[in-house]
Design a protein around this motif. Structure first.
Motif, PDB file in Angstrom:
ATOM      1  N   VAL A  77       0.829  -1.206   0.000  1.00  0.00           N
ATOM      2  CA  VAL A  77       0.000   0.000   0.000  1.00  0.00           C
ATOM      3  C   VAL A  77       0.866   1.260   0.000  1.00  0.00           C
ATOM      4  O   VAL A  77       0.580   2.245  -0.692  1.00  0.00           O
ATOM      5  CB  VAL A  77      -0.955  -0.013   1.216  1.00  0.00           C
ATOM      6  N   GLU A  78       1.946   1.204   0.756  1.00  0.00           N
ATOM      7  CA  GLU A  78       2.861   2.357   0.828  1.00  0.00           C
ATOM      8  C   GLU A  78       3.423   2.694  -0.553  1.00  0.00           C
ATOM      9  O   GLU A  78       3.444   3.847  -0.976  1.00  0.00           O
ATOM     10  CB  GLU A  78       4.000   2.028   1.794  1.00  0.00           C
ATOM     11  N   GLY A  81       0.899   4.146  -2.863  1.00  0.00           N
ATOM     12  CA  GLY A  81       0.616   5.532  -2.513  1.00  0.00           C
ATOM     13  C   GLY A  81       1.614   6.516  -3.093  1.00  0.00           C
ATOM     14  O   GLY A  81       1.333   7.712  -3.176  1.00  0.00           O
ATOM     15  N   LYS A  82       2.788   6.044  -3.468  1.00  0.00           N
ATOM     16  CA  LYS A  82       3.774   6.937  -4.091  1.00  0.00           C
ATOM     17  C   LYS A  82       3.447   7.188  -5.557  1.00  0.00           C
ATOM     18  O   LYS A  82       3.895   8.166  -6.130  1.00  0.00           O
ATOM     19  CB  LYS A  82       5.175   6.324  -3.993  1.00  0.00           C
ATOM     20  N   ARG A  83       2.712   6.298  -6.159  1.00  0.00           N
ATOM     21  CA  ARG A  83       2.438   6.413  -7.585  1.00  0.00           C
ATOM     22  C   ARG A  83       1.346   7.451  -7.833  1.00  0.00           C
ATOM     23  O   ARG A  83       0.525   7.730  -6.947  1.00  0.00           O
ATOM     24  CB  ARG A  83       1.986   5.066  -8.156  1.00  0.00           C
ATOM     25  N   GLY A  86      -2.065   6.261  -7.073  1.00  0.00           N
ATOM     26  CA  GLY A  86      -2.434   5.864  -5.721  1.00  0.00           C
ATOM     27  C   GLY A  86      -2.979   4.446  -5.715  1.00  0.00           C
ATOM     28  O   GLY A  86      -2.705   3.636  -6.607  1.00  0.00           O
ATOM     29  N   ILE A  87      -3.786   4.163  -4.728  1.00  0.00           N
ATOM     30  CA  ILE A  87      -4.323   2.809  -4.585  1.00  0.00           C
ATOM     31  C   ILE A  87      -5.361   2.506  -5.667  1.00  0.00           C
ATOM     32  O   ILE A  87      -5.733   1.339  -5.885  1.00  0.00           O
ATOM     33  CB  ILE A  87      -4.935   2.624  -3.181  1.00  0.00           C
TER      34      ILE A  87
END
Lengths: 219, 619
Positions: A77-78, A81-83, A86-87
């Motif tokens: 998930v982390e 979240g950087k992309r 997101g999710i």
């Protein structure tokens, strides 16, 4: 009927891990499954029908369900979240999987997740199942989604299911939505006050009804 | 009936208006009170009130305007229109005048007369009317504050005037919301006078809320925003250098925790609203940031969506949301919302003084793979920038900024052209190199930085991220059948995008500039393989020349020259002729590997135009 298979009927009131354990106990007795499930699958009550479909789904597609659940447990998930997506990249991916690979077989798992774990699991994961429901639009999904909104989801999570209802067929959604709204409105009138959950439900559902009316009106 | 003589007023002087129409009891009396507004949009309250009850678009048309007063003059961390008073100066500048005037030479009304200012129950939550236009003036009519069930106040639909012993009473009006949903943007305020048992007189004014208007790339840049992510210090330094070269102040860096979520473009769209005033300029401009409908922390990005309200809202800088933030999707990010420069659509005979909004859609993608209906409705309801869509559903991210941008160009017929991603352009370069026996030339020649010491063990290292791009020579790419198939498919999609842009923006083929980008397939959707050079930051100078900050493409190098870069420079033309200067900035390991580029990671505030007014546009 209910007195003949108490292991199954207990599923109706159980939630979360208690429910999961009970469901596994039900699945162990395949003779009972074969004997009693058809009757529940034809019950006029949508929740009996849905629980029967979930049990049947686990009987027939347990490997798929375990695979999907395991994959989702592995999502970083982390890192997502950087992309820039997101999710939502996961939601897009699983909606596409449901549409192209899993088909309706995935729906009982989705119904189970939103009804029995919708307030317990991380929201991104619950949304993944909502997205799969929307990707394989079936009339049978309408009541589970509405019940998720009405009874399971925390108030600030109710609207997350609005997009799922938008993806289901309006002809399936609108009658059920109208009926639910009448019930909620009657309860509000009887109480004489508008609680936050009812207010949110009526806000979101009214919006969906207006959208549907606008979509069906001539240009 | 009258107080003294029997002079008939109204009809003989001004013709049959709403106030003087036969049957209206006011026409026979000697005391008249009327509403006056700035219907002719020059910043001055008009004596003429013949157009008060109508509102029309276009040059020379009439109709008063109110501003959605959503900045924060007194730095209370809330919008000025969320409370029930006029705030600290210059808040009065954001308040439109509404004057009740006793007709010249008329005596005061008898003590038995009562005056009321009223709004409908529908309009009440949309505006506030204040007792004057001064700081501290209290609200007398309109929206409540907060939720009445939780101790807030209810809307006020009727305000009784204390007395009618005035010759002129100036009130102030602000809007609480923009046009949206069933609200067209027009509100009606009514003056009702009960004449002591001798009948009632009514007249009304119709006012329109100034729309929210997105900036476009022809508007001069005044500020650049970037987030302080954990790994982008070098990028921020490079960006600052480019911003300085454009003569702009240093970028505003959103610090942690907001800035950890690096996607500034996706969190907000900047625009403005304007209220007429005595010039120059002939409008009071209020920059307003529109926040994304996504609740980004719920969607596991971070908190940059809160930055606009928590840090940018200030005196002279407003904030608005189209809907309460929730769990949306990637197409709700505002990298998926752009605005063309102004142009005239000659075939349709329509001038877009502020350009047109464009956003991506995924036709069969489901609700969450499309912009939320409330946001689309908000954008459409503003009317002046008539939105249109592009098919971006084939992209994993799905944002319009992945495939196009608007480049101001002073020698172009429309003063801008569209830069469009093009695998064909890239492949033409590669094929030319292979024909010249340069097929072994490498692309994407980068050195991955060492892994950060504080990197979670489950996170990919830069080297691992770099390994996601295994084709690194001209021949490797041209010889990979799957990769080449991807380029063909993507080019077909982009040809569709081009056709739609040409249709909706009235562009000729020569007004599209294809720039080299190669794509890859990520499961079922496409994403840029080489850095998406159209996903750039456009810095516009006051003279409308621009400096483009373009993702460094890391194309094939010949004699130390990147062939993609040289192609891009040539395609955009000589700066002296086009007014387009540019520089390439490395964003590979900070943005590209995370599926975004420079535009996704930045945002810009711009100067509203001072030579055009939204109310003069024909919608």
């Amino acid at each position: 009927m209910t007195q003949h298979w108490p292991e199954f009927t207990a599923l109706r009131r159980l939630h979360g891990e208690d429910y999961a354990h009970q469901r596994d106990r039900v699945l162990v007795d395949q003779t009972a499954v074969m004997t009693y499930l058809p009757a529940f699958a034809g019950d006029p009550d949508w929740l009996w029908r849905t629980l029967a479909a979930i049990v049947r789904g686990w009987s027939e597609h347990a490997a798929l369900y375990r695979q999907v659940l395991a994959e989702l447990d592995q999502v970083n998930v982390e890192a997502e979240g950087k992309r820039v997506t997101g999710i939502s990249r996961i939601w897009t991916q699983y909606a596409m999987n449901a549409r192209r690979v899993y088909g309706p077989a995935i729906l009982p798992l989705c119904w189970e997740v939103i009804l029995k774990f919708g307030d317990l699991w991380p929201r991104w994961k619950v949304v993944t199942f909502l997205e799969m429901i929307g990707a394989v639009p079936k009339a049978e999904s309408v009541e589970p989604v509405l019940t998720f909104m009405e009874e399971v989801a925390p108030v600030d999570f109710i609207e997350a299911a609005a997009n799922t209802l938008r993806d289901l067929r309006s002809v399936d959604v609108q009658p059920a939505l109208t009926a639910r709204m009448l019930v909620v409105e009657a309860a509000v009138r009887a109480r004489g006050s508008l609680d936050p959950r009812s207010a949110e439900l009526l806000r979101v559902w009214s919006k969906l009804r207006k959208e549907a009316a606008a979509d069906s009106s001539p240009p | 009936m009258g107080l003294g003589g029997g002079v008939q007023r109204g009809e003989s002087e001004r013709g049959p208006t709403a106030a003087t129409r036969p049957g209206n009891t006011m026409e026979a009396c000697l005391v008249e009170y009327h509403l006056h507004v700035d219907a002719d949009r020059d910043g001055v309250v008009d004596d003429d009130r013949s157009h008060n009850d109508r509102w029309a678009w276009g040059p020379g048309s009439k109709g008063a305007i109110i501003l959605c007063n959503n900045d924060d003059e007194d730095r209370q961390h809330c919008c000025d229109n969320e409370d029930a008073q006029i705030n600290t100066a210059p808040d009065p500048d954001d308040i439109a005048p509404l004057v009740i005037r006793r007709a010249a030479g008329h005596p005061p009304a008898p003590g038995s007369w009562r005056g009321f200012l009223e709004v409908s129950a529908e309009d009440a939550p949309r505006l506030r009317v204040f007792a004057s236009r001064s700081s501290g003036a209290a609200q007398v009519l309109g929206a409540g504050v907060g939720d009445p069930a939780q101790g807030g106040t209810a809307a006020v639909l009727s305000w009784p005037l204390t007395d009618l012993n005035f010759t002129e009473k100036e009130l102030g009006v602000e809007a609480v919301m923009y046009a949206q949903g069933s609200f067209t943007g027009e509100v009606v305020i009514k003056l009702r006078i009960e004449r002591g048992g001798s009948g009632t007189y009514e007249e009304q004014v119709r006012m329109r809320v100034a729309p929210w208007i997105a900036f476009n790339h022809l508007d001069p840049t005044t500020r650049v925003y970037v987030g302080e992510a954990i790994d982008n210090a070098e990028f921020r330094r490079d960006l600052a250098a480019q911003v300085a070269a454009a003569g702009l102040p240093a970028p505003e860096v959103a610090p942690p925790p907001h800035g950890r979520d690096r996607w500034l473009q996706d969190a907000m769209e900047l625009g403005f609203s304007s209220l007429p005033r005595t010039g120059p300029p002939a409008a009071r401009h209020l920059p307003v940031v529109l926040r994304t409908a996504n609740n980004r922390s719920e969607m596991r990005w971070g908190t940059i969506d809160r930055y606009p309200r928590e840090r940018m809202l200030e005196p002279g800088f407003g904030w608005v949301q189209a809907m309460p933030p929730g769990i949306g999707g990637t197409l709700d990010s505002f990298g998926n919302l752009e605005c063309s420069p102004p142009f005239t659509h000659s075939r349709r005979g329509k001038e877009y003084k502020f350009g047109r909004l464009v956003y991506g859609e995924h036709v069969d993608g489901g609700a969450r793979r499309n912009m939320q209906p409330d946001v689309v409705d908000f954008l459409r309801a503003q009317q002046v920038q008539e939105p249109f869509t592009l098919d971006t559903g084939w992209l994993e991210v799905g944002h319009v900024d992945e495939v196009m941008t608007f480049v101001p160009m002073k020698n172009a017929p429309k003063k801008f052209k569209v830069a469009l991603a093009s695998p064909n352009e890239a492949l033409t370069i590669l094929r030319r190199m292979r024909a010249a026996r340069q097929g072994a030339t490498p692309l994407l020649q980068l050195t991955p930085p060492p892994p950060r010491a504080d990197r979670p063990p489950t996170d990919a290292t830069p080297q691992e991220l770099y390994d996601n791009y295994p084709l690194r020579t001209v021949d490797a790419m041209l010889d990979d059948a799957t990769f080449m198939d991807v380029q063909v498919i993507v080019q077909e999609y982009l040809d569709g995008v081009k056709a739609k842009l040409m249709e909706e923006l009235d562009l000729a083929e020569s007004e599209i500039i294809p720039l080299p980008v190669l794509f890859m397939l990520d499961r079922t959707y496409f994403i840029a393989y080489t850095p998406g050079v159209v996903n750039m930051l456009v810095l516009t100078k006051p003279d409308k020349t621009v400096r483009l900050v373009i993702p460094k493409p890391f194309g094939p190098m010949i004699d130390g020259v990147c062939q993609f870069e040289s192609h891009i420079r040539a395609a955009l033309g000589p700066p002296g002729l086009t007014g387009v200067d540019l520089e390439f900035v490395d964003d590979f390991f900070t943005y590209h590997v995370n599926s975004g580029e420079i535009h996704c990671g930045t945002n810009s505030k711009r100067e509203p135009p001072v030579d055009r007014w939204w109310w003069e546009q024909q919608v």
